[in-house]
Scaffold this motif. Structure first.
Motif, short mmCIF file in Angstrom:
data_model
loop_
_atom_site.label_atom_id
_atom_site.label_comp_id
_atom_site.label_asym_id
_atom_site.label_seq_id
_atom_site.Cartn_x
_atom_site.Cartn_y
_atom_site.Cartn_z
N ARG B 107 0.88 -1.17 0.00
CA ARG B 107 0.00 0.00 0.00
C ARG B 107 0.92 1.22 0.00
N LEU B 108 0.81 1.99 -1.09
CA LEU B 108 1.64 3.18 -1.21
C LEU B 108 0.80 4.40 -0.88
N VAL B 109 1.39 5.31 -0.10
CA VAL B 109 0.67 6.52 0.27
C VAL B 109 1.56 7.72 0.02
N LEU B 110 1.08 8.65 -0.79
CA LEU B 110 1.74 9.95 -0.89
C LEU B 110 1.07 10.82 0.16
N VAL B 111 1.82 11.11 1.21
CA VAL B 111 1.21 11.67 2.42
C VAL B 111 0.62 13.06 2.16
N ASN B 112 1.42 13.96 1.61
CA ASN B 112 0.93 15.34 1.41
C ASN B 112 -0.13 15.41 0.32
N SER B 113 0.05 14.61 -0.73
CA SER B 113 -0.90 14.62 -1.84
C SER B 113 -2.15 13.83 -1.51
N LYS B 114 -2.10 13.06 -0.42
CA LYS B 114 -3.24 12.27 0.07
C LYS B 114 -3.75 11.30 -1.00
N ILE B 115 -2.82 10.58 -1.62
CA ILE B 115 -3.21 9.56 -2.60
C ILE B 115 -2.70 8.22 -2.09
N GLU B 116 -3.55 7.22 -2.21
CA GLU B 116 -3.20 5.88 -1.72
C GLU B 116 -3.44 4.87 -2.84
N LEU B 117 -2.48 3.97 -3.02
CA LEU B 117 -2.63 2.90 -4.01
C LEU B 117 -2.34 1.57 -3.32
N VAL B 118 -3.05 0.53 -3.73
CA VAL B 118 -2.79 -0.80 -3.18
C VAL B 118 -2.62 -1.79 -4.32
N THR B 119 -1.90 -2.87 -4.04
CA THR B 119 -1.76 -3.94 -5.03
C THR B 119 -2.99 -4.84 -4.96
N ASN B 120 -3.06 -5.78 -5.90
CA ASN B 120 -4.33 -6.48 -6.12
C ASN B 120 -4.75 -7.47 -5.05
N ASN B 141 5.29 21.81 -11.57
CA ASN B 141 6.53 21.94 -10.82
C ASN B 141 6.74 20.72 -9.91
N PHE B 142 7.91 20.71 -9.29
CA PHE B 142 8.26 19.61 -8.38
C PHE B 142 7.88 20.03 -6.97
N ILE B 143 7.20 19.16 -6.26
CA ILE B 143 6.85 19.45 -4.87
C ILE B 143 7.35 18.32 -3.98
N GLU B 144 7.68 18.70 -2.76
CA GLU B 144 8.18 17.69 -1.81
C GLU B 144 7.01 16.91 -1.23
N ASP B 145 7.29 15.64 -1.03
CA ASP B 145 6.26 14.80 -0.41
C ASP B 145 6.95 13.64 0.29
N THR B 146 6.15 12.83 0.95
CA THR B 146 6.68 11.62 1.61
C THR B 146 5.92 10.42 1.07
N LEU B 147 6.70 9.45 0.61
CA LEU B 147 6.07 8.22 0.13
C LEU B 147 6.16 7.18 1.23
N GLN B 148 5.01 6.74 1.67
CA GLN B 148 4.97 5.71 2.71
C GLN B 148 4.67 4.37 2.02
N ILE B 149 5.53 3.39 2.27
CA ILE B 149 5.35 2.07 1.66
C ILE B 149 5.01 1.09 2.77
N ASN B 150 3.78 0.61 2.74
CA ASN B 150 3.33 -0.38 3.71
C ASN B 150 3.33 -1.76 3.03
N THR B 151 3.98 -2.70 3.68
CA THR B 151 4.14 -4.03 3.06
C THR B 151 3.36 -5.07 3.83
N GLN B 152 2.60 -5.83 3.07
CA GLN B 152 1.90 -6.99 3.64
C GLN B 152 2.69 -8.22 3.22
N VAL B 153 3.20 -8.94 4.20
CA VAL B 153 3.96 -10.16 3.94
C VAL B 153 2.94 -11.31 3.97
N ASP B 154 3.37 -12.49 3.68
CA ASP B 154 2.52 -13.67 3.62
C ASP B 154 1.50 -13.72 4.76
N ILE B 155 0.20 -13.80 4.42
CA ILE B 155 -0.82 -13.93 5.47
C ILE B 155 -1.52 -15.28 5.35
#
Lengths: 139, 155
Positions: B107-120, B141-155
């Protein structure tokens, strides 16, 4: 039956039973120790990691695996890397998965060569033998 | 055989009945110890696998990395906002529908842009979370942001 004779018989049976158990446990330990399964799992895992790393970098690259792999055969396809020895049974083959971006392909076979190289050329990741002096002069 | 001999025989029989069960359990336990030791030697830290797989999100132009359309230069670590969508995510990283939950999912989150993507096959069972500073190209233009990468391992 004579009591002394039966005691001797029991003693012999007990000694044989203990020897059988000891032999069984030593056999199990030796079979694990002599097996190269751990090496295979680690090398196949390294191959999958290399594919993922190459898929994650922009541009072309080539990387050499820093271990002599002349005992093994590697088969790379779009989702798996297989590793085995000639005449191996299927149960001894090691397979690892990876998931490439769409449009990417992985291919190649390397049979019993000492130096393994993995190269990314465009959207294709190939496994091949390293060329002589391929990394000479590089840091 | 006299009664004492019969008693001895019975005693030995019972002893070996119990001993054989105990010895079998000891042998099985011994095999399990060795198998467990072997799997410890071949274990791969999920942090390593996750780090290498997630490289593509910010480095590969076929994922989200920005590429200058004029010069063709790739800017690793710079995310093209136009690419940061679900369809691109599916093209960048997809696991099989069947059994995909056993693979890494993100699950990827661009914190400042408030966009979230998940894998299938992501089921919100995060095991690892990393954050990295990125630049985001929004077309102007280029803007600063933070990319948060949340990983789900084998469940």
């Amino acid at each position: 039956m004579d009591k002394k004779a039966s005691s001797v018989l029991y003693l012999v049976f007990e000694v044989l039973a203990v020897l059988a158990v000891v032999w069984m446990m030593i056999s199990v330990a030796r079979s694990f120790a002599n097996s190269d399964r751990i090496v295979r799992i680690n090398v196949a895992g390294d191959m999958a990691l290399m594919v993922n790393t190459l898929a994650g970098i922009p541009g072309d690259a080539v990387v050499e695996y820093p271990q002599n792999v002349s005992e093994y055969i590697f088969v790379l396809n779009s989702n798996t890397v297989k590793m085995f020895k000639r005449n191996d049974k299927p149960v001894n083959q090691i397979e690892k998965n990876f998931w490439l971006p769409q449009g990417y392909n992985a291919e190649g076979v390397l049979e019993e060569k000492e130096h393994l190289c993995m190269a990314k050329e465009g959207q294709v990741i190939k496994i091949r033998e390293c060329e002589a002096d391929e990394f000479q002069g590089t840091v | 055989m006299n009664s004492k001999g019969q008693f001895d025989l019975a005693r030995k029989s019972i002893y070996w009945m119990i001993a054989s069960v105990v010895i079998t359990m000891v042998v099985i336990f011994f095999v399990m110890i060795i198998a467990s030791y072997q799997s410890n030697l071949t274990a791969l830290p999920p942090e390593l696998l996750s780090g290498l797989v997630s490289l593509r999100f910010t480095q590969n132009t076929h994922c989200f990395a920005y590429q200058d359309t004029v010069t063709g230069k790739v800017y690793p670590g710079v995310i093209d906002l136009a690419k940061f969508n679900t369809e691109r995510m599916r093209q960048c990283y997809s696991v099989p529908e069947e059994g995909g939950y056993r693979e890494l999912n993100f699950r990827l989150v661009l914190v400042n842009s408030k966009i979230e993507l998940v894998t299938n096959d992501y089921y919100h069972v995060d095991k690892l979370t990393t954050s990295q500073k990125v630049l985001v190209w929004n077309g102007v233009n280029f803007i600063e942001d933070t990319l948060q990468i949340n990983t789900q391992v084998d469940i």
